[in-house]
Scaffold this motif. Structure first.
Motif, mmCIF file in Angstrom:
data_model
loop_
_atom_site.group_PDB
_atom_site.id
_atom_site.type_symbol
_atom_site.label_atom_id
_atom_site.label_comp_id
_atom_site.label_asym_id
_atom_site.label_seq_id
_atom_site.Cartn_x
_atom_site.Cartn_y
_atom_site.Cartn_z
ATOM 1 N N LYS A 132 0.802 -1.085 -0.074
ATOM 2 C CA LYS A 132 0.170 0.070 -0.084
ATOM 3 C C LYS A 132 0.762 1.357 -0.100
ATOM 4 O O LYS A 132 0.487 2.162 -0.417
ATOM 5 N N THR A 133 2.014 1.164 0.636
ATOM 6 C CA THR A 133 2.634 2.404 0.733
ATOM 7 C C THR A 133 4.127 2.437 -0.007
ATOM 8 O O THR A 133 4.738 3.564 0.105
ATOM 9 N N TYR A 134 4.636 1.373 -0.508
ATOM 10 C CA TYR A 134 5.721 0.982 -1.222
ATOM 11 C C TYR A 134 5.504 1.062 -2.657
ATOM 12 O O TYR A 134 4.675 0.089 -2.938
ATOM 13 N N ASP A 135 6.427 1.128 -3.548
ATOM 14 C CA ASP A 135 6.301 0.695 -5.100
ATOM 15 C C ASP A 135 7.195 -0.629 -5.159
ATOM 16 O O ASP A 135 8.067 -0.733 -4.441
ATOM 17 N N PHE A 136 6.407 -1.569 -6.052
ATOM 18 C CA PHE A 136 7.076 -2.657 -6.239
ATOM 19 C C PHE A 136 8.579 -2.350 -7.358
ATOM 20 O O PHE A 136 8.151 -1.776 -8.231
ATOM 21 N N ILE A 137 9.577 -2.842 -7.070
ATOM 22 C CA ILE A 137 10.765 -2.605 -7.691
ATOM 23 C C ILE A 137 10.891 -3.850 -8.559
ATOM 24 O O ILE A 137 11.150 -3.696 -9.994
ATOM 25 N N GLY A 138 10.754 -5.137 -7.949
ATOM 26 C CA GLY A 138 10.987 -6.240 -8.783
ATOM 27 C C GLY A 138 11.187 -7.562 -8.080
ATOM 28 O O GLY A 138 11.243 -7.483 -6.779
ATOM 29 N N HIS A 139 11.452 -8.520 -8.587
ATOM 30 C CA HIS A 139 11.835 -9.836 -8.140
ATOM 31 C C HIS A 139 13.279 -10.453 -8.480
ATOM 32 O O HIS A 139 13.554 -10.121 -9.650
ATOM 33 N N PRO A 235 19.963 7.360 1.931
ATOM 34 C CA PRO A 235 19.989 8.642 1.673
ATOM 35 C C PRO A 235 18.665 8.845 0.600
ATOM 36 O O PRO A 235 18.114 9.900 0.645
ATOM 37 N N LEU A 236 18.652 7.928 -0.464
ATOM 38 C CA LEU A 236 17.798 8.054 -1.404
ATOM 39 C C LEU A 236 16.271 7.598 -1.212
ATOM 40 O O LEU A 236 15.305 7.824 -1.913
ATOM 41 N N GLY A 237 16.083 6.862 -0.246
ATOM 42 C CA GLY A 237 14.799 6.112 0.038
ATOM 43 C C GLY A 237 15.024 5.028 0.976
ATOM 44 O O GLY A 237 15.861 4.687 1.487
ATOM 45 N N LYS A 238 13.637 4.490 1.100
ATOM 46 C CA LYS A 238 13.753 3.121 1.912
ATOM 47 C C LYS A 238 13.485 2.253 1.098
ATOM 48 O O LYS A 238 12.665 2.204 0.205
ATOM 49 N N ALA A 239 13.917 0.971 1.545
ATOM 50 C CA ALA A 239 13.605 -0.292 0.957
ATOM 51 C C ALA A 239 13.086 -1.340 2.204
ATOM 52 O O ALA A 239 13.213 -1.328 3.137
ATOM 53 N N ALA A 240 12.128 -2.477 1.426
ATOM 54 C CA ALA A 240 11.569 -3.570 1.941
ATOM 55 C C ALA A 240 12.106 -4.686 1.375
ATOM 56 O O ALA A 240 11.458 -4.929 0.011
ATOM 57 N N GLN A 241 13.095 -5.306 1.599
ATOM 58 C CA GLN A 241 13.540 -6.352 0.831
ATOM 59 C C GLN A 241 13.131 -7.745 1.603
ATOM 60 O O GLN A 241 13.306 -7.993 2.541
ATOM 61 N N CYS A 242 12.155 -8.328 0.765
ATOM 62 C CA CYS A 242 11.243 -9.495 1.477
ATOM 63 C C CYS A 242 12.077 -10.881 0.783
ATOM 64 O O CYS A 242 11.752 -11.071 -0.171
ATOM 65 N N HIS A 243 12.507 -11.662 1.949
ATOM 66 C CA HIS A 243 13.039 -12.978 1.419
ATOM 67 C C HIS A 243 11.950 -13.947 1.804
ATOM 68 O O HIS A 243 11.424 -13.989 2.886
ATOM 69 N N LEU A 258 11.451 -10.336 -2.976
ATOM 70 C CA LEU A 258 10.598 -9.455 -3.521
ATOM 71 C C LEU A 258 11.035 -8.152 -2.976
ATOM 72 O O LEU A 258 11.155 -7.841 -1.879
ATOM 73 N N LEU A 259 11.291 -7.068 -3.830
ATOM 74 C CA LEU A 259 11.700 -5.682 -3.258
ATOM 75 C C LEU A 259 10.840 -4.612 -3.638
ATOM 76 O O LEU A 259 10.319 -4.425 -4.748
ATOM 77 N N PHE A 260 10.759 -3.745 -2.427
ATOM 78 C CA PHE A 260 9.912 -2.769 -2.595
ATOM 79 C C PHE A 260 10.329 -1.735 -2.127
ATOM 80 O O PHE A 260 11.414 -1.553 -1.304
ATOM 81 N N GLY A 261 10.213 -0.320 -2.688
ATOM 82 C CA GLY A 261 10.994 0.943 -2.205
ATOM 83 C C GLY A 261 9.932 2.084 -2.196
ATOM 84 O O GLY A 261 8.864 2.130 -2.329
ATOM 85 N N PHE A 268 16.245 7.353 -6.791
ATOM 86 C CA PHE A 268 16.133 6.151 -6.163
ATOM 87 C C PHE A 268 15.555 5.115 -7.100
ATOM 88 O O PHE A 268 16.131 4.012 -7.209
ATOM 89 N N GLN A 269 14.750 5.556 -7.899
ATOM 90 C CA GLN A 269 14.208 4.578 -9.043
ATOM 91 C C GLN A 269 15.264 4.066 -9.754
ATOM 92 O O GLN A 269 15.188 3.008 -10.257
ATOM 93 N N LEU A 270 16.266 4.636 -10.279
ATOM 94 C CA LEU A 270 17.135 4.449 -11.223
ATOM 95 C C LEU A 270 18.237 3.386 -10.710
ATOM 96 O O LEU A 270 18.551 2.708 -11.482
ATOM 97 N N PHE A 271 18.346 3.186 -9.087
ATOM 98 C CA PHE A 271 18.959 2.178 -8.807
ATOM 99 C C PHE A 271 18.335 1.170 -8.425
ATOM 100 O O PHE A 271 18.826 0.087 -7.634
ATOM 101 N N GLY A 272 17.073 1.100 -8.665
ATOM 102 C CA GLY A 272 16.413 -0.381 -8.330
ATOM 103 C C GLY A 272 17.102 -1.736 -8.830
ATOM 104 O O GLY A 272 17.092 -2.525 -8.142
ATOM 105 N N SER A 273 17.574 -1.727 -10.122
ATOM 106 C CA SER A 273 18.029 -2.731 -10.383
ATOM 107 C C SER A 273 19.454 -3.210 -9.712
ATOM 108 O O SER A 273 19.847 -4.234 -9.510
ATOM 109 N N THR A 274 20.264 -1.973 -9.285
ATOM 110 C CA THR A 274 21.321 -2.258 -8.470
ATOM 111 C C THR A 274 21.012 -2.969 -7.184
ATOM 112 O O THR A 274 21.781 -4.038 -6.806
ATOM 113 N N TYR A 275 19.856 -2.717 -6.579
ATOM 114 C CA TYR A 275 19.667 -3.051 -5.265
ATOM 115 C C TYR A 275 19.085 -4.685 -5.543
ATOM 116 O O TYR A 275 19.248 -5.537 -4.503
#
Length: 332
Positions: A132-139, A235-243, A258-261, A268-275
């Motif tokens: 609800k509060t984070y954007d889905f970045i990917g799996h 510094p660029l944002g918060k992440a929830a890395q779900c194992h 599953l990674l949410f940001g 922050f969005q530019l570095f989603g693939s890096t995370y």
């Protein structure tokens, strides 16, 4: 079967991981074929064709005249609908169900299942709250590991292995453990991991390293037995890395991330693939070390901060009950 905790809910997939291309999913020693139809509905059937046992996951999906989808056997092209019915050549009549669909619980984009067992503990609501509060970045890091569920969970809750197993990536020098909060099947761990700095030359060769902090502040939220969430603030944002963990068989456990940001800065969005890459390296390193451990070795040494592993063992032995008091705020 007790070693795979029947009655626990398992997150089989996020909808982004599925398409009209059939995919094999395993749970409790049984293989299923899972697919998402054009309407976004998800279906799962036993993977063995009832004719001669061909793997339906090696076939393909077709849209039928009524708009529904069918899975097609790669051997004789028999088509099975979501209820497991087919139409045999000749009579051209729809059969009764030949395959028993796997019961799925769909919550938004999350696909859960109890694998046909009576539910013994509820599905954790935390992923719905994060969505609800984070954007889905990917799996990422979707892997089947040749290890039993308990061993997989123990390594994920072994807070001392960070500066050994993951030293090559993060250059962690020590683990400063602060607090463990035990609420039965739900717990939290808080600790800091100072890192040895990479040189400027190393960072210029691998610019991704600029994203690593000098001290990794870890907050792990644990939902026994299927979910560990790493809450990270950068510094660029918060992440929830779900194992995620799924018992595919007695000695095979699946894991994926599953990674949410939550962006503080548009960059922050530019570095989603890096995370996502960092997450994959972590899982690869854990998988590698699991292949270098002798099974059933008596543990003669106990390190500090093994409270997370003790939490896993206690919940595993007593599942689905929580038989000990819910201690909270362990300080070390």
């Amino acid at each position: 079967m007790s070693s795979m905790l029947p009655g626990a809910p398992w997150l089989l997939a996020h909808k982004s991981m599925l398409s009209m291309q059939p995919r094999k999913i395993s749970l409790y020693g049984i293989d299923y074929v899972m697919w998402k139809d054009v309407g976004g509905n998800v279906h799962a059937l036993p993977n063995a064709c009832p004719h001669m046992g061909a793997m339906l996951s090696e076939g393909w999906c077709e849209i039928q005249s009524d708009g529904t989808s069918a899975i097609v056997c790669p051997f004789h092209a028999l088509k099975f609908d979501a209820e497991g019915c087919t139409v045999l050549p000749g009579p051209n009549k729809k059969t009764l169900p030949q395959l028993n669909p796997l019961s799925l619980i769909i919550q938004g984009d999350f696909i859960w299942s109890y694998g046909g067992y009576e539910p013994k503990i509820p599905i954790p609501a935390v992923l719905n709250e994060i969505a609800k509060t984070y954007d889905f970045i990917g799996h990422t890091a979707d892997a089947s590991v040749e290890t039993d569920l308990l061993t997989m969970l123990l390594i994920m809750h072994d807070y001392n292995h960070q500066n050994g197993t993951h030293r090559d990536l993060f250059q962690i020098t020590e683990v400063e453990f602060h607090r463990f909060v035990d609420n039965g099947h739900h717990s939290h761990a808080f600790y800091d991991m100072p890192t040895a700095p990479y040189s400027l030359i190393e960072k210029l060769k691998k610019p991704d390293l600029f994203l690593l902090p000098s001290t990794i502040k870890a907050h792990l939220e644990n939902h026994f037995p299927s979910l560990v969430i790493f809450h990270g603030e950068m510094p660029l944002g918060k992440a929830a890395q779900c194992h995620i963990f799924v018992p595919e068989a007695e000695n095979r456990t699946r894991t994926y991330i599953l990674l949410f940001g939550q962006a503080k800065n548009p960059a922050f969005q530019l570095f989603g693939s890096t995370y996502l890459k960092f997450g994959k390296v972590v899982v690869d390193q854990d998988t590698d070390i699991l292949g270098k451990i002798y099974a059933n070795t008596p543990q003669k040494i106990k390190l500090n901060n093994e409270v997370g592993m003790d939490w896993v063992r206690r919940n595993f032995e007593n599942f689905p009950d929580v038989t000990e008091p819910n201690f909270s705020n362990f300080n070390y």
